[in-house]
Design a protein around this motif. Structure first.
Motif, PDB file in Angstrom:
ATOM      1  N   ALA A 147       0.827  -1.212   0.000  1.00  0.00           N
ATOM      2  CA  ALA A 147       0.000   0.000   0.000  1.00  0.00           C
ATOM      3  C   ALA A 147       0.858   1.257   0.000  1.00  0.00           C
ATOM      4  O   ALA A 147       0.618   2.198  -0.773  1.00  0.00           O
ATOM      5  CB  ALA A 147      -0.928  -0.008   1.214  1.00  0.00           C
ATOM      6  N   LEU A 203      -7.141   5.179  -6.226  1.00  0.00           N
ATOM      7  CA  LEU A 203      -6.772   3.856  -5.717  1.00  0.00           C
ATOM      8  C   LEU A 203      -7.681   2.772  -6.281  1.00  0.00           C
ATOM      9  O   LEU A 203      -7.237   1.642  -6.520  1.00  0.00           O
ATOM     10  CB  LEU A 203      -6.827   3.859  -4.192  1.00  0.00           C
ATOM     11  CG  LEU A 203      -5.789   4.767  -3.504  1.00  0.00           C
ATOM     12  CD1 LEU A 203      -6.013   4.800  -2.003  1.00  0.00           C
ATOM     13  CD2 LEU A 203      -4.369   4.289  -3.817  1.00  0.00           C
ATOM     14  N   ALA A 204      -8.943   3.084  -6.506  1.00  0.00           N
ATOM     15  CA  ALA A 204      -9.859   2.102  -7.099  1.00  0.00           C
ATOM     16  C   ALA A 204      -9.422   1.725  -8.509  1.00  0.00           C
ATOM     17  O   ALA A 204      -9.622   0.590  -8.957  1.00  0.00           O
ATOM     18  CB  ALA A 204     -11.277   2.666  -7.118  1.00  0.00           C
ATOM     19  N   LEU A 214      -6.541  -2.858  -6.442  1.00  0.00           N
ATOM     20  CA  LEU A 214      -5.809  -3.488  -5.341  1.00  0.00           C
ATOM     21  C   LEU A 214      -6.695  -4.447  -4.562  1.00  0.00           C
ATOM     22  O   LEU A 214      -7.932  -4.363  -4.618  1.00  0.00           O
ATOM     23  CB  LEU A 214      -5.286  -2.409  -4.387  1.00  0.00           C
ATOM     24  CG  LEU A 214      -4.304  -1.385  -4.965  1.00  0.00           C
ATOM     25  CD1 LEU A 214      -4.192  -0.180  -4.035  1.00  0.00           C
ATOM     26  CD2 LEU A 214      -2.934  -2.022  -5.176  1.00  0.00           C
ATOM     27  N   GLU A 264      -5.932  -1.868  -0.436  1.00  0.00           N
ATOM     28  CA  GLU A 264      -6.560  -0.597  -0.790  1.00  0.00           C
ATOM     29  C   GLU A 264      -6.952   0.197   0.453  1.00  0.00           C
ATOM     30  O   GLU A 264      -6.833   1.427   0.484  1.00  0.00           O
ATOM     31  CB  GLU A 264      -7.800  -0.848  -1.660  1.00  0.00           C
ATOM     32  CG  GLU A 264      -8.448   0.430  -2.160  1.00  0.00           C
ATOM     33  CD  GLU A 264      -9.583   0.161  -3.142  1.00  0.00           C
ATOM     34  OE1 GLU A 264     -10.386   1.089  -3.377  1.00  0.00           O
ATOM     35  OE2 GLU A 264      -9.678  -0.965  -3.668  1.00  0.00           O
TER      36      GLU A 264
END
Length: 366
Positions: A81, A149-150, A154, A159
């Motif tokens: 992350a 991030l979407a 992940l 995520e």
């Protein structure tokens, strides 16, 4: 007997005497200017500029690396992350490099030509831009974090860790931009040691904060990724405040309150020069973000391995970055000074930066 008082009457100075006195005062003034110029030239030597910048770059790299390697004992998912967020955060900082790079060149050039007023205006303009762009990037990071991030696809836990870290670190991006601006101003005036010392302090605070967040001293709970992110932004904020204090106590004049008097042409020059200089770094970082996307598709283990390797590899760039930054400042100073022969010393800095790059080629492509 009466005593007579005599009053001493100074005879008016002749024209020759006045001329001699004027020449003496002029000589003292010239001596002071020569001494100040000599001190600036000493600070502008390639060695005096390079080694503190090198230490600063290494410490900045270590600051990010410490988060990764201290999190490795907590969770590989957390490492993955932070690896994704690090690329995004670095992208935000590079966007601001347009300002810091242009400011560095202009301040050094104006100092070399003795245009102190313009040098102060560039410093003030860079701080204003640092605040405005920094706040804008902070808002953008917070608002866009879930959507960015979407896009990576992940794992849910990775995520979640990435979102926690990005919301905290991204919201305080403005402290980084202001700190970079202040470091740039100090280096452009030849004070390259001060940012180095401040980064040592920042690094120590960050490591101590990570220790408290992850290793449960004094029976404290484990704060995980959020704790590491908080430790990072706290250390960055302290570093920014210390840099501001250092600039305020230095001989550098920065009348920030007079920012309305800075001509628009100064802002245009900063962005124009910075755009040409930082564009290459921006394109490189965009390529790295694309690479991270493809590594994510290979799984969390691959992403964690990539993050470890990338953090180690960043140290190999430190020397070239330091010499390049020092050469940029020195070249700007001598261009402003108009000393063509003196500027030839910059070529030694360029050769220093080329050699590490050439020696790095087998590592990258072998």
């Amino acid at each position: 007997m009466s005593s007579s008082r005599y009053t001493e009457v100074k005879e008016p100075k002749s024209a020759a005497g006045l001329a001699a006195e004027h020449e003496t005062e002029k000589g003292h003034s010239q001596t002071h200017e020569d001494s100040s110029d000599s001190a600036m030239l000493k600070r502008m030597s390639i060695l005096a500029l390079t080694w503190p910048i090198l230490v600063e770059v290494l410490l900045r790299t270590a600051l990010g690396t410490s988060d990764v390697f201290m999190l490795s004992g907590y969770s590989d998912r957390a490492v993955s992350a932070v690896g994704v967020v690090a690329q995004l955060t670095f992208f935000l900082i590079i966007v601001f490099m347009f300002v810091s790079s242009g400011s560095s060149i202009l301040i050094a050039q104006y100092n070399g030509s003795g245009r102190k007023k313009e040098s102060k205006q560039v410093g003030v303009a860079s701080i204003i831009l640092g605040i405005l762009i920094g706040v804008s990037l902070s808002v953008m990071a917070v608002v866009a974090a879930p959507y960015i991030l979407a896009f990576y696809g992940l794992e849910p836990q990775v995520e979640q860790y990435a979102l926690e870290y990005l919301l905290i670190s991204g919201s305080m991006t403005f402290t980084v931009t202001i700190a970079v601006t202040l470091s740039t101003i100090l280096r452009a005036h030849g004070y390259s040691k001060s940012p180095m010392v401040v980064n040592i302090i920042t690094g120590v605070i960050n490591v101590i904060g990570n220790y408290f967040a992850l290793y449960q001293p004094f029976g404290l709970p484990v704060y995980g990724v959020e704790g590491v992110a908080i430790a990072t932004v706290v250390s960055q904020t302290i570093g920014m405040l210390v840099l501001w204090w250092v600039v305020a106590r230095s001989s550098i004049e920065l009348p920030v309150g007079q920012f309305r008097q800075v001509p628009a042409a100064i802002y245009q020059k900063i962005l124009k020069l910075g755009g040409m200089n930082a564009g290459e770094m921006l394109s490189y970082n965009i390529a790295q973000i694309a690479i991270v996307y493809f590594v994510v598709q290979m799984g969390t283990a691959s992403l964690a391995a990539y993050t470890y390797a990338q953090n180690i590899a960043r140290f190999s760039f430190a020397f070239a970055i330091a010499v390049g930054s020092a050469t940029q400042i020195q070249a700007g100073y001598y261009m402003g000074k108009g000393g063509l022969m003196k500027s030839l010393s910059v070529s030694s800095g360029i050769s220093w930066s080329v050699l590490p790059c050439l020696s790095h080629l087998p590592y990258r492509f072998g």
